[in-house]
Design a protein around this motif. Structure first.
Motif, mmCIF file in Angstrom:
data_model
loop_
_atom_site.group_PDB
_atom_site.id
_atom_site.type_symbol
_atom_site.label_atom_id
_atom_site.label_comp_id
_atom_site.label_asym_id
_atom_site.label_seq_id
_atom_site.Cartn_x
_atom_site.Cartn_y
_atom_site.Cartn_z
ATOM 1 N N GLU A 144 57.438 23.352 38.426
ATOM 2 C CA GLU A 144 56.354 24.168 37.858
ATOM 3 C C GLU A 144 55.764 25.045 38.949
ATOM 4 O OE1 GLU A 144 52.983 22.823 34.966
ATOM 5 O OE2 GLU A 144 52.212 22.533 36.982
ATOM 6 N N ALA A 145 55.687 26.340 38.688
ATOM 7 C CA ALA A 145 55.117 27.247 39.669
ATOM 8 C C ALA A 145 53.626 27.005 39.783
ATOM 9 C CB ALA A 145 55.394 28.685 39.249
ATOM 10 N N GLY A 146 53.113 27.158 41.029
ATOM 11 C CA GLY A 146 51.692 26.966 41.260
ATOM 12 C C GLY A 146 50.914 28.235 41.022
ATOM 13 N N VAL A 147 49.660 28.235 41.476
ATOM 14 C CA VAL A 147 48.805 29.409 41.372
ATOM 15 C C VAL A 147 49.242 30.410 42.443
ATOM 16 C CG1 VAL A 147 46.460 30.264 41.547
ATOM 17 C CG2 VAL A 147 46.898 28.026 40.495
ATOM 18 N N ALA A 148 49.528 31.613 42.019
ATOM 19 C CA ALA A 148 49.992 32.644 42.947
ATOM 20 C C ALA A 148 48.857 33.606 43.266
ATOM 21 C CB ALA A 148 51.165 33.405 42.347
ATOM 22 N N GLN A 149 48.703 33.942 44.534
ATOM 23 C CA GLN A 149 47.688 34.897 44.952
ATOM 24 C C GLN A 149 48.300 35.930 45.886
ATOM 25 O OE1 GLN A 149 44.286 31.654 45.818
ATOM 26 N NE2 GLN A 149 43.552 33.785 45.922
ATOM 27 N N SER A 150 47.771 37.140 45.816
ATOM 28 C CA SER A 150 48.167 38.173 46.771
ATOM 29 C C SER A 150 47.046 39.181 46.942
ATOM 30 C CB SER A 150 49.449 38.881 46.290
ATOM 31 O OG SER A 150 49.187 39.631 45.124
ATOM 32 N N PRO A 151 46.973 39.840 48.103
ATOM 33 C CA PRO A 151 47.765 39.555 49.297
ATOM 34 C C PRO A 151 47.263 38.310 50.005
ATOM 35 C CG PRO A 151 46.107 41.197 49.792
ATOM 36 C CD PRO A 151 45.974 40.901 48.309
ATOM 37 N N ARG A 152 48.016 37.751 50.903
ATOM 38 C CA ARG A 152 47.563 36.576 51.657
ATOM 39 C C ARG A 152 46.552 36.965 52.726
ATOM 40 N NH1 ARG A 152 50.233 31.957 52.311
ATOM 41 N NH2 ARG A 152 48.208 31.335 53.147
ATOM 42 N N TYR A 153 46.710 38.138 53.279
ATOM 43 C CA TYR A 153 45.812 38.609 54.332
ATOM 44 C C TYR A 153 45.481 40.079 54.099
ATOM 45 C CZ TYR A 153 47.752 34.463 56.548
ATOM 46 O OH TYR A 153 48.170 33.179 56.797
ATOM 47 N N LYS A 154 44.224 40.422 54.393
ATOM 48 C CA LYS A 154 43.789 41.800 54.257
ATOM 49 C C LYS A 154 42.713 42.069 55.289
ATOM 50 C CE LYS A 154 43.942 45.727 51.919
ATOM 51 N NZ LYS A 154 45.179 46.524 51.727
ATOM 52 N N ILE A 155 42.875 43.171 56.026
ATOM 53 C CA ILE A 155 41.861 43.597 56.984
ATOM 54 C C ILE A 155 41.402 44.986 56.570
ATOM 55 C CG2 ILE A 155 41.368 44.130 59.395
ATOM 56 C CD1 ILE A 155 43.633 42.227 60.185
ATOM 57 N N ILE A 156 40.097 45.136 56.412
ATOM 58 C CA ILE A 156 39.536 46.436 56.030
ATOM 59 C C ILE A 156 38.289 46.694 56.851
ATOM 60 C CG2 ILE A 156 40.423 46.323 53.667
ATOM 61 C CD1 ILE A 156 37.578 45.573 52.758
ATOM 62 N N GLU A 157 37.824 47.917 56.813
ATOM 63 C CA GLU A 157 36.559 48.265 57.462
ATOM 64 C C GLU A 157 35.449 48.172 56.431
ATOM 65 O OE1 GLU A 157 38.295 51.118 61.021
ATOM 66 O OE2 GLU A 157 36.972 51.967 59.488
ATOM 67 N N ILE B 292 48.579 28.971 36.821
ATOM 68 C CA ILE B 292 49.686 28.179 36.295
ATOM 69 C C ILE B 292 49.832 28.478 34.804
ATOM 70 C CG2 ILE B 292 50.441 25.817 35.794
ATOM 71 C CD1 ILE B 292 49.084 24.986 38.423
ATOM 72 N N SER B 293 51.062 28.614 34.366
ATOM 73 C CA SER B 293 51.328 28.964 32.979
ATOM 74 C C SER B 293 50.670 27.983 32.017
ATOM 75 C CB SER B 293 52.842 28.976 32.733
ATOM 76 O OG SER B 293 53.123 29.254 31.384
ATOM 77 N N GLY B 294 49.933 28.533 31.066
ATOM 78 C CA GLY B 294 49.297 27.686 30.068
ATOM 79 C C GLY B 294 47.894 27.235 30.425
ATOM 80 N N HIS B 295 47.458 27.499 31.628
ATOM 81 C CA HIS B 295 46.103 27.103 32.026
ATOM 82 C C HIS B 295 45.091 28.089 31.457
ATOM 83 C CE1 HIS B 295 46.806 24.163 35.598
ATOM 84 N NE2 HIS B 295 47.545 23.873 34.542
ATOM 85 N N ALA B 296 44.133 27.540 30.711
ATOM 86 C CA ALA B 296 43.176 28.381 30.005
ATOM 87 C C ALA B 296 42.055 28.889 30.895
ATOM 88 C CB ALA B 296 42.577 27.602 28.830
ATOM 89 N N THR B 297 41.716 28.109 31.904
ATOM 90 C CA THR B 297 40.530 28.426 32.701
ATOM 91 C C THR B 297 40.934 28.872 34.104
ATOM 92 O OG1 THR B 297 39.317 26.761 31.441
ATOM 93 C CG2 THR B 297 38.282 27.566 33.443
ATOM 94 N N LEU B 298 40.286 29.910 34.572
ATOM 95 C CA LEU B 298 40.579 30.484 35.898
ATOM 96 C C LEU B 298 39.285 30.649 36.659
ATOM 97 C CD1 LEU B 298 43.063 33.323 36.701
ATOM 98 C CD2 LEU B 298 40.731 33.439 37.582
ATOM 99 N N TYR B 299 39.332 30.314 37.937
ATOM 100 C CA TYR B 299 38.158 30.370 38.810
ATOM 101 C C TYR B 299 38.466 31.221 40.051
ATOM 102 C CZ TYR B 299 37.374 25.872 36.368
ATOM 103 O OH TYR B 299 37.239 24.874 35.433
ATOM 104 N N TRP B 300 37.443 31.906 40.514
ATOM 105 C CA TRP B 300 37.487 32.531 41.838
ATOM 106 C C TRP B 300 36.403 31.868 42.698
ATOM 107 C CZ3 TRP B 300 41.046 35.673 43.861
ATOM 108 C CH2 TRP B 300 41.844 36.446 43.000
ATOM 109 N N TYR B 301 36.817 31.392 43.871
ATOM 110 C CA TYR B 301 35.897 30.799 44.831
ATOM 111 C C TYR B 301 35.934 31.619 46.120
ATOM 112 C CZ TYR B 301 35.171 26.331 42.365
ATOM 113 O OH TYR B 301 34.805 25.357 41.465
ATOM 114 N N GLN B 302 34.811 31.636 46.817
ATOM 115 C CA GLN B 302 34.707 32.248 48.141
ATOM 116 C C GLN B 302 34.524 31.129 49.165
ATOM 117 O OE1 GLN B 302 30.937 33.990 49.472
ATOM 118 N NE2 GLN B 302 32.029 35.899 49.913
#
Lengths: 116, 113
Positions: free
Chosen positions: A1-14, A26-36
């Protein structure tokens, strides 16, 4: 089963530039969260989606942060304009349940943002 | 609202020694408590959870935690540390009317050879 995919892994900005992060749960997961996750701190919830609706965005700095989850699958988190204090790892997580939160979340590897 | 506090941001143990990572919670209602682990360059993964029932909870990789209401604690232990246990460990609890997962500040575990 594929996990949670994120991109990009690294980002540098001004500071004052914009940035966007993408998450595919993950396929079929109803709920999604963003954490800092700021260095030396635990993850802090920014926003929670259930399917394509927002459940909780009380800690999202809405003057500069926005997030969407079109079609109830993948999601993007945008920061515009970025500030120095936005330097952090942005974690996406998903859970299977569409009801009350069970606390069992599956996390991606995160997107590390450095703002100069 | 429930919050969790982790005591000690860094813990070092020798390989084979007991691992003890401390977590205390504050809540006016029975808690739902969790331990998550974050290995270097990986996402957080659930180690174990306590909801109701047995107060001694067993998790993956030989870890366990005991819920002690009288001490408002949920400490994580492992009898014998392995080098592969080196990681950051987060205690977490469900809080608020929306039952959001709230994390402690984390404890970095170093295992010395």
């Amino acid at each position: 089963e594929a996990g949670v995919a994120q991109s990009p892994r690294y980002k540098i900005i001004e500071k004052r530039q914009s940035v966007a992060f993408w998450c595919n749960p993950i396929s079929g997961h109803a709920t999604l969260y963003w954490y800092q996750q700021i260095l030396g701190q635990g993850p802090k919830l920014l926003i929670q989606f259930q399917n394509n609706g927002v459940v909780d965005d009380s800690q999202l700095p809405k003057d500069r942060f926005s997030a969407e989850r079109l079609k109830g699958v993948d999601s993007t988190l945008k920061i515009q304009p970025a500030k120095l204090e936005d330097s952090a790892v942005y974690l996406c997580a998903s859970s299977l349940t569409s009801g009350a939160n069970t606390g069992e979340l599956f996390f991606g590897e995160g997107s590390r943002l450095t703002v100069l | 609202a429930q919050s969790v506090t982790q005591l000690g941001s860094h813990v070092s143990v020798s390989e084979g020694a007991l691992v003890l990572l401390r977590c205390n919670y504050s809540s006016s209602v029975p808690p739902y408590l969790f331990w998550y682990v974050q290995y270097p360059n990986q996402g957080l993964q659930l180690l174990l959870k306590y909801t109701t029932g047995a107060t001694l909870v067993k998790g993956i990789n030989g870890f366990e935690a005991e819920f002690k209401k009288s001490e408002t604690s949920f400490h994580l232990t492992k009898p014998s540390a392995h080098m592969s246990d080196a990681a950051e460990y987060f205690c977490a609890g469900l809080s608020g009317s929306a039952r959001q997962l709230t994390f402690g500040s984390g404890t970095q575990l170093t295992v010395l050879p």
